[in-house]
Scaffold this motif. Structure first.
Motif, short mmCIF file in Angstrom:
data_model
loop_
_atom_site.label_atom_id
_atom_site.label_comp_id
_atom_site.label_asym_id
_atom_site.label_seq_id
_atom_site.Cartn_x
_atom_site.Cartn_y
_atom_site.Cartn_z
N SER A 132 49.43 49.59 50.10
CA SER A 132 48.61 49.34 51.30
C SER A 132 47.26 50.04 51.23
CB SER A 132 49.38 49.79 52.54
OG SER A 132 49.57 51.19 52.48
N ALA A 133 46.97 50.70 50.09
CA ALA A 133 45.71 51.45 50.02
C ALA A 133 44.55 50.54 49.66
CB ALA A 133 45.84 52.56 48.99
N ASP A 134 43.32 51.05 49.86
CA ASP A 134 42.13 50.32 49.43
C ASP A 134 42.14 50.18 47.92
OD1 ASP A 134 41.30 50.37 51.99
OD2 ASP A 134 39.98 52.11 51.75
N PRO A 135 41.47 49.16 47.40
CA PRO A 135 41.42 49.00 45.94
C PRO A 135 40.86 50.23 45.22
CG PRO A 135 40.54 47.06 47.04
CD PRO A 135 40.84 48.05 48.11
N GLN A 136 39.85 50.89 45.84
CA GLN A 136 39.26 52.06 45.18
C GLN A 136 40.27 53.21 45.09
OE1 GLN A 136 36.55 52.34 48.24
NE2 GLN A 136 35.01 50.96 47.38
N GLU A 137 40.96 53.42 46.21
CA GLU A 137 41.93 54.51 46.22
C GLU A 137 43.14 54.18 45.36
OE1 GLU A 137 42.96 55.39 50.21
OE2 GLU A 137 40.93 56.02 50.76
N ARG A 138 43.43 52.89 45.24
CA ARG A 138 44.66 52.50 44.57
C ARG A 138 44.71 53.01 43.14
NH1 ARG A 138 45.83 46.45 45.27
NH2 ARG A 138 45.92 47.10 47.43
N GLU A 139 43.54 52.99 42.51
CA GLU A 139 43.49 53.42 41.11
C GLU A 139 43.89 54.89 41.00
OE1 GLU A 139 40.33 53.40 37.40
OE2 GLU A 139 39.73 52.67 39.38
#
Lengths: 183, 175
Positions: A132-139
């Motif tokens: 559910s995280a943002d794409p930037q945070e997901r990494e």
């Protein structure tokens, strides 16, 4: 003559106060005298009353509280954990885990609890938080390894009033890194 | 309301002083006395109400029915003294109060001459002012004035004489 002028001036000035224009006198209201024994007796009575009430009131039922039961999570120490309680010690041991379980079982405020080991915690972490995280945070979040996610006890508490008591009881136990309310 | 008084063996209703009735009978007169002392009606009313409350609270100490009225008058005079004393230092903290009746701003319309007399009176020392008001407004005897003011007879006489002389000088009369 001065006394004649005086008389007239005084009576004329006095005439400016007329009976119908002045407020009626009121009897002073009776002020109760402070009774010294009450100063002692009343707080004592209140204290006893509160004590009796607290002792006799059964712990509130879960049904009485609306909404889902409040929860808290107690996370266990990892290897090289940054939490101050875990500084200078190793990963939480099996014995420490047993001890925490024992305490949770003994607490009357606890409705139920479940142990979540690191593997399960990591799967939940991937499924709920990373997804559910943002794409930037997901990494960044995806780089978290399974041994970096702590095991925890997920505790359901009977009522919100008991939340703080349970948190206090668990927080100080060896092997517990931190306690947060919420699932 | 009612007070047991030392009866000295005379049992009668006369020996009881009803403070409330006493005040009710003399309310207007006492307010006027206070008005002449402090200069404004609302303060005067407050002073009398205060004196009433105090006398009522201390009514058990009021033993002599003949002296009850003098007691009450001195209670009012005392209240006026307190007010005036407070005002004399009160200008650190401005208290709103009505313009005194002897000032030109007063709502009570008095003639120039009346105001002049009252203004001069308000400038007299306290004892002279009190004695003169009790003498020339209430027409009390020297003994009654002495009882109300709590001073001796001769002090009353000299206060009145000096007060009148001072007023005469100020108001430009030869007495």
């Amino acid at each position: 003559m001065i006394d004649q002028r005086l008389r007239e001036a005084l009576s004329e000035a006095a005439q400016t106060a007329r009976l119908h224009s002045i407020q009626p006198l009121r009897t002073p209201s009776k002020r109760p005298r402070p009774r010294v024994f009450l100063l002692v007796a009343v707080p004592t009575a209140i204290a006893i009353g509160v004590l009796v009430l607290v002792r006799l009131t059964p712990p509130p039922m879960e049904a009485a509280t609306s909404g889902p039961p409040p929860r808290l999570s107690a996370f266990l120490c990892l290897k090289n954990d940054a939490f101050p309680r875990c500084k200078g010690r190793r990963e939480a041991t099996i014995d420490e885990r047993r001890r925490i379980e024992q305490v949770l079982r003994s607490l009357p405020q606890v409705a139920s609890f479940k142990f979540e080991d690191q593997g399960e915690a990591y799967r939940n972490f991937r499924a709920k938080i990373v997804a559910s995280a943002d794409p930037q945070e997901r990494e960044f979040l995806a780089s978290v390894r399974p041994e970096e996610v702590p095991a925890s006890f997920r505790v359901k508490v009977k009522s919100a009033a008991g939340l703080a008591a349970v948190a206090r009881a668990v927080e100080g136990l060896p092997g517990v890194a931190n306690v947060v309310s919420g699932p | 309301m009612e007070v047991e008084l030392l009866s000295h063996g005379e049992p009668s209703a006369r020996d009881r002083v009803d403070v409330a009735v006493l005040f009710a009978d003399h309310h207007l007169g006492l307010v006027r006395l206070a008005l002449l002392m402090v200069g404004d009606l609302s303060t005067a009313e407050d002073v009398v109400q205060d004196a009433f409350a105090r006398t009522h609270a201390g009514r058990r100490r009021l033993r002599d029915p003949d002296r009850a009225l003098a007691y009450v008058r001195s209670a009012v005079l005392n209240g006026c003294r307190s007010v005036l004393r407070r005002r004399s230092v009160a200008f650190r903290r401005p208290l709103p109060y009505e313009a005194p009746i002897w000032s030109a701003e007063s709502a009570a319309m008095l003639s120039e001459d009346r105001r002049e007399v009252l203004l001069a009176l308000s400038g007299l020392p306290r004892r002279q002012r009190e004695a003169i008001v009790l003498r020339y407004y209430f027409d009390l005897s020297h003994q009654e004035i002495a009882a109300a003011m709590g001073v001796g007879d001769s002090s009353v006489r000299s206060a009145i004489t000096r007060g009148l002389a001072a007023l005469g000088r100020q108001l430009g009369e030869d007495t």
